[in-house]
Scaffold this active site. Structure first.
Site, PDB file in Angstrom:
ATOM      1  NE  ARG A   2      28.852  52.490  55.694  1.00 55.01           N
ATOM      2  CZ  ARG A   2      29.279  51.551  55.137  1.00 55.01           C
ATOM      3  NH1 ARG A   2      29.090  50.917  53.944  1.00 55.01           N
ATOM      4  NH2 ARG A   2      30.812  51.843  55.269  1.00 55.01           N
ATOM      5  CG  MET A  57      39.675  43.025  47.884  1.00 55.35           C
ATOM      6  SD  MET A  57      39.951  43.900  48.984  1.00 55.35           S
ATOM      7  CE  MET A  57      39.401  42.628  49.611  1.00 55.35           C
ATOM      8  CG  HIS A  62      41.748  65.087  14.107  1.00 55.23           C
ATOM      9  ND1 HIS A  62      42.685  64.580  15.450  1.00 55.23           N
ATOM     10  CD2 HIS A  62      41.787  66.219  13.643  1.00 55.23           C
ATOM     11  CE1 HIS A  62      43.529  65.890  15.025  1.00 55.23           C
ATOM     12  NE2 HIS A  62      43.102  67.022  13.912  1.00 55.23           N
ATOM     13  N   GLY A  86      27.279  51.104  50.336  1.00 54.05           N
ATOM     14  CA  GLY A  86      27.996  50.269  50.622  1.00 54.05           C
ATOM     15  C   GLY A  86      29.136  51.507  50.818  1.00 54.05           C
ATOM     16  CB  VAL A 102      55.520  52.020  58.979  1.00 56.45           C
ATOM     17  CG1 VAL A 102      55.422  52.689  59.658  1.00 56.45           C
ATOM     18  CG2 VAL A 102      55.821  53.736  57.893  1.00 56.45           C
ATOM     19  N   GLY A 148      22.880  41.783  59.064  1.00 52.20           N
ATOM     20  CA  GLY A 148      22.233  40.263  59.271  1.00 52.20           C
ATOM     21  C   GLY A 148      23.251  39.085  59.095  1.00 52.20           C
ATOM     22  CG  ASP A 184      35.729  44.289  47.632  1.00 54.79           C
ATOM     23  OD1 ASP A 184      35.715  44.200  46.849  1.00 54.79           O
ATOM     24  OD2 ASP A 184      36.727  45.296  48.012  1.00 54.79           O
TER      25      ASP A 184
HETATM   26  P1  NAI Z   1      46.896  48.150  47.419  1.00 52.80           P
HETATM   27  O1  NAI Z   1      46.643  46.749  47.487  1.00 52.80           O
HETATM   28  O2  NAI Z   1      46.455  48.767  46.248  1.00 52.80           O
HETATM   29  O3  NAI Z   1      48.250  49.245  47.948  1.00 52.80           O
HETATM   30  C1  NAI Z   1      48.971  49.089  49.300  1.00 52.80           C
HETATM   31  C2  NAI Z   1      50.135  49.531  49.221  1.00 52.80           C
HETATM   32  O4  NAI Z   1      50.813  49.415  50.206  1.00 52.80           O
HETATM   33  C3  NAI Z   1      51.137  48.418  48.142  1.00 52.80           C
HETATM   34  O5  NAI Z   1      51.789  49.142  47.416  1.00 52.80           O
HETATM   35  C4  NAI Z   1      51.764  47.701  49.420  1.00 52.80           C
HETATM   36  O6  NAI Z   1      53.341  47.086  48.150  1.00 52.80           O
HETATM   37  C5  NAI Z   1      52.275  48.491  50.305  1.00 52.80           C
HETATM   38  N1  NAI Z   1      52.356  48.086  51.701  1.00 52.80           N
HETATM   39  C6  NAI Z   1      51.893  46.790  52.223  1.00 52.80           C
HETATM   40  N2  NAI Z   1      52.057  46.910  53.466  1.00 52.80           N
HETATM   41  C7  NAI Z   1      53.318  48.288  53.723  1.00 52.80           C
HETATM   42  C8  NAI Z   1      54.472  48.827  54.646  1.00 52.80           C
HETATM   43  N3  NAI Z   1      54.512  47.748  55.639  1.00 52.80           N
HETATM   44  N4  NAI Z   1      54.843  49.943  54.780  1.00 52.80           N
HETATM   45  C9  NAI Z   1      54.837  50.982  53.396  1.00 52.80           C
HETATM   46  N5  NAI Z   1      54.269  50.137  52.113  1.00 52.80           N
HETATM   47  C10 NAI Z   1      53.288  49.000  52.425  1.00 52.80           C
HETATM   48  O7  NAI Z   1      45.924  48.933  48.620  1.00 52.80           O
HETATM   49  P2  NAI Z   1      45.034  50.182  49.484  1.00 52.80           P
HETATM   50  O8  NAI Z   1      45.649  50.976  48.405  1.00 52.80           O
HETATM   51  O9  NAI Z   1      44.883  50.251  50.349  1.00 52.80           O
HETATM   52  O10 NAI Z   1      43.360  49.559  48.697  1.00 52.80           O
HETATM   53  C11 NAI Z   1      42.877  48.326  49.010  1.00 52.80           C
HETATM   54  C12 NAI Z   1      41.648  48.335  47.805  1.00 52.80           C
HETATM   55  O11 NAI Z   1      41.411  48.837  47.032  1.00 52.80           O
HETATM   56  C13 NAI Z   1      43.190  47.751  46.193  1.00 52.80           C
HETATM   57  O12 NAI Z   1      42.340  46.128  46.582  1.00 52.80           O
HETATM   58  C14 NAI Z   1      41.861  48.697  45.783  1.00 52.80           C
HETATM   59  O13 NAI Z   1      41.865  47.849  44.439  1.00 52.80           O
HETATM   60  C15 NAI Z   1      41.212  49.008  45.853  1.00 52.80           C
HETATM   61  N6  NAI Z   1      40.366  50.451  45.419  1.00 52.80           N
HETATM   62  C16 NAI Z   1      40.343  50.506  44.473  1.00 52.80           C
HETATM   63  C17 NAI Z   1      40.315  51.874  43.911  1.00 52.80           C
HETATM   64  C18 NAI Z   1      39.832  52.058  42.130  1.00 52.80           C
HETATM   65  O14 NAI Z   1      39.561  51.415  41.782  1.00 52.80           O
HETATM   66  N7  NAI Z   1      40.265  53.412  41.849  1.00 52.80           N
HETATM   67  C19 NAI Z   1      39.940  53.474  44.429  1.00 52.80           C
HETATM   68  C20 NAI Z   1      40.283  52.875  46.189  1.00 52.80           C
HETATM   69  C21 NAI Z   1      40.773  51.155  46.649  1.00 52.80           C
END
Ligand code: NAI
Length: 462
Positions: free
Chosen positions: A36, A315, A441, A41, A233, A115, A309
């Site tokens: 990038r 992740m 407090h 990242g 979906v 890389g 990741d």
């Molecule tokens: P995620 O794994 O958190 O959530 C994906 C969701 O999609 C799950 O609830 C799953 O049951 C649902 N799903 C799967 N297939 C489906 C379908 N066909 N139809 C409907 N629902 C379905 O993944 P997400 O939100 O995409 O995040 C990816 C990664 O990035 C995660 O590991 C997350 O921890 C990380 N991340 C962390 C953040 C934070 O720490 N605040 C912020 C953004 C991402």
């Protein structure tokens, strides 16, 4: 040109750049490869940082719109999305420039380009090949879609496109009620979009405490988000007007047609290993495409390591950072260890959701007897004074030893509050340790203390 390094890190996200800094601090001649234009990242460029900028800005907008009046402030906020995006871009720029500065300060060479590992100890970037005793892969992850659904980043967007919309969509369907779906769904809902989250499972936020999941969904529903759980979906097609979707009950049954201006695909991410040349050098992957490593982050090929990741585990940027630091120290001949049970997770919605350690479901499954202490923000003076009384803190402690085994927080600043429990757990502390520690407090931290007191059925303010 060929140059020899002690360490070459591929990928400059939080895992890679932090690892590079620690390597340099420990006296290793280090280079970092990044394709990038800017360093940092996914996290800094198109992930954690820009999403938090939009979450903060939209939170303020929503507060001004709905909550100021109750505090005696009369105002009518007007959204200027272009300027909100400029604010977000400025935050990203400051952070990525910050990493550039840190690379220079630590005399880390920034090799620009993709890389490719051409042999153990050799990394090709553009037309140059560099040598290194240790190669560290920190290439992170990439979005995934559903079969047959193409992410075009205009109408069907991933988190990347959802951070760049040039107008507030009238309607948005979010596929996946996980972390990304909820955070970005909240942003656009606050700014005025009609948001529907479609989640395959019965509840949103898989893996989190069941009570937190249920209560969080209730709160987000009250904030205006529609949920279709236990639904999948089966198709999404972008047309000139918007996107047409077909949704079915997860267990099968009659399909339903939906349409939306924008669809956000948030069903998870996959390890990013493309173009690294792993097959040529024989680096083994697991069944989910993650790079296999031993406990010292070394792959099956000597001298090639991987963190973040791209390997197993949550992740999360802070998990990658910790792995990066430990790997650097191991390479320097020191020892290091990471307790994956003590990696906190935070969802930056409002209220926030945070957790560490085991859930009740996990403790039940492993047959561990535990006591639960729960305390609501509603009963905390500071939370009332802030007008933010949704949620609770729940602490789980071993029934025999009182050692804290897990904590689950739904509430204001949950992401900051969880850290006290993480530290106590690192020191193998007990619920009583938290309960007998003086908490200022009036602060939200008193809710953590009260939950610890509640483990022994002696909470004071309820
Ligand atoms: P995620 O794994 O958190 O959530 C994906 C969701 O999609 C799950 O609830 C799953 O049951 C649902 N799903 C799967 N297939 C489906 C379908 N066909 N139809 C409907 N629902 C379905 O993944 P997400 O939100 O995409 O995040 C990816 C990664 O990035 C995660 O590991 C997350 O921890 C990380 N991340 C962390 C953040 C934070 O720490 N605040 C912020 C953004 C991402």
């Amino acid at each position: 040109m060929s140059k020899k390094y002690d360490v070459i890190v591929i990928g400059s996200g939080p895992g890679g750049y932090v690892c590079a800094i620690r390597c340099a601090q420990l006296g290793m001649k280090t280079a970092i490869v990044e394709k990038r234009e800017t360093l940092g990242g996914t996290c800094l460029n198109i992930g954690c940082i820009p999403s938090k900028a939009l979450l903060s800005a939209s939170e303020k907008y929503e507060e001004a719109e709905h909550h100021f009046e109750g505090m005696g402030i009369e105002t009518k906020p007007k959204l200027n999305l272009k300027n909100m995006m400029k604010f977000k871009d400025g935050v990203v720029e400051a952070n990525t420039k910050g990493v550039e500065f840190l690379m220079k300060k630590n005399k880390i060479d920034h090799l620009k380009g993709t890389g490719e590992i051409v042999a153990a100890g050799k990394v090709k970037v553009g037309s140059d090949t560099y040598e290194a005793d240790s190669i560290i892969i920190a290439t992170g992850s990439d979005v995934i879609s559903l079969p047959g659904i193409e992410i075009d980043e205009t109408k069907i967007v991933s988190s990347t496109g959802a951070l760049e919309l040039d107008k507030v969509p009238g309607s948005m369907v979010v596929i996946g009620g996980g972390v990304i779906g909820l955070e970005l769904g909240c942003v656009w809902s606050r700014l005025g979009a009609d948001v529907t989250v479609i989640e395959y499972l019965d509840q949103i936020l898989p893996g989190m405490d069941d009570e937190v999941r249920k209560e969080a969904q209730k709160i987000f529903k009250r904030q205006g988000i529609t949920f279709k759980t236990a639904s999948k979906v089966t198709s999404a097609k972008a047309g000139s007007k918007g996107v047409d979707l077909t949704v079915e009950p997860a267990a099968g049954g009659a399909e339903e047609k939906l349409s939306a201006d924008i669809v956000l695909m948030a069903v998870g991410r996959k390890p990013y290993t493309e173009g690294l040349g792993l097959d040529k050098v024989g680096v083994a992957l697991d069944e989910r495409g993650r790079i296999k490593t031993d406990q010292f982050f070394e792959t099956n090929v000597e001298g090639i390591y991987a963190i973040g990741d791209v390997i197993a585990g949550p992740m999360l940027a802070h998990k990658a950072e910790d792995e990066g630091v430990i790997l650097a120290e191991l390479l320097a001949g020191e020892s290091g260890h990471i307790d994956y049970n003590l990696i906190p997770g935070v969802v930056y919605t409002w209220p926030e959701v945070a957790n560490v350690g085991k859930t009740e479901a996990q403790l039940k499954e492993e047959g561990t007897e535990y006591n639960t202490g729960k305390f609501p923000f509603m009963a905390n003076g500071r939370a009332r004074a802030m007008g933010m009384t949704d949620g609770f803190v729940k602490i789980l402690a071993c029934a025999k030893t009182d050692r804290v085994l897990g904590a689950h927080i739904l509430g204001p600043n949950a992401g900051d509050l969880i850290q006290e429990v993480v530290s106590v757990m690192e020191f193998e502390g007990t619920a009583e340790d938290i309960a007998r520690t003086c908490h200022a407090h009036p602060t939200l931290t008193e809710v953590v203390k009260e939950a610890a007191l509640a483990v022994h059925k002696r909470a004071l303010h309820i």
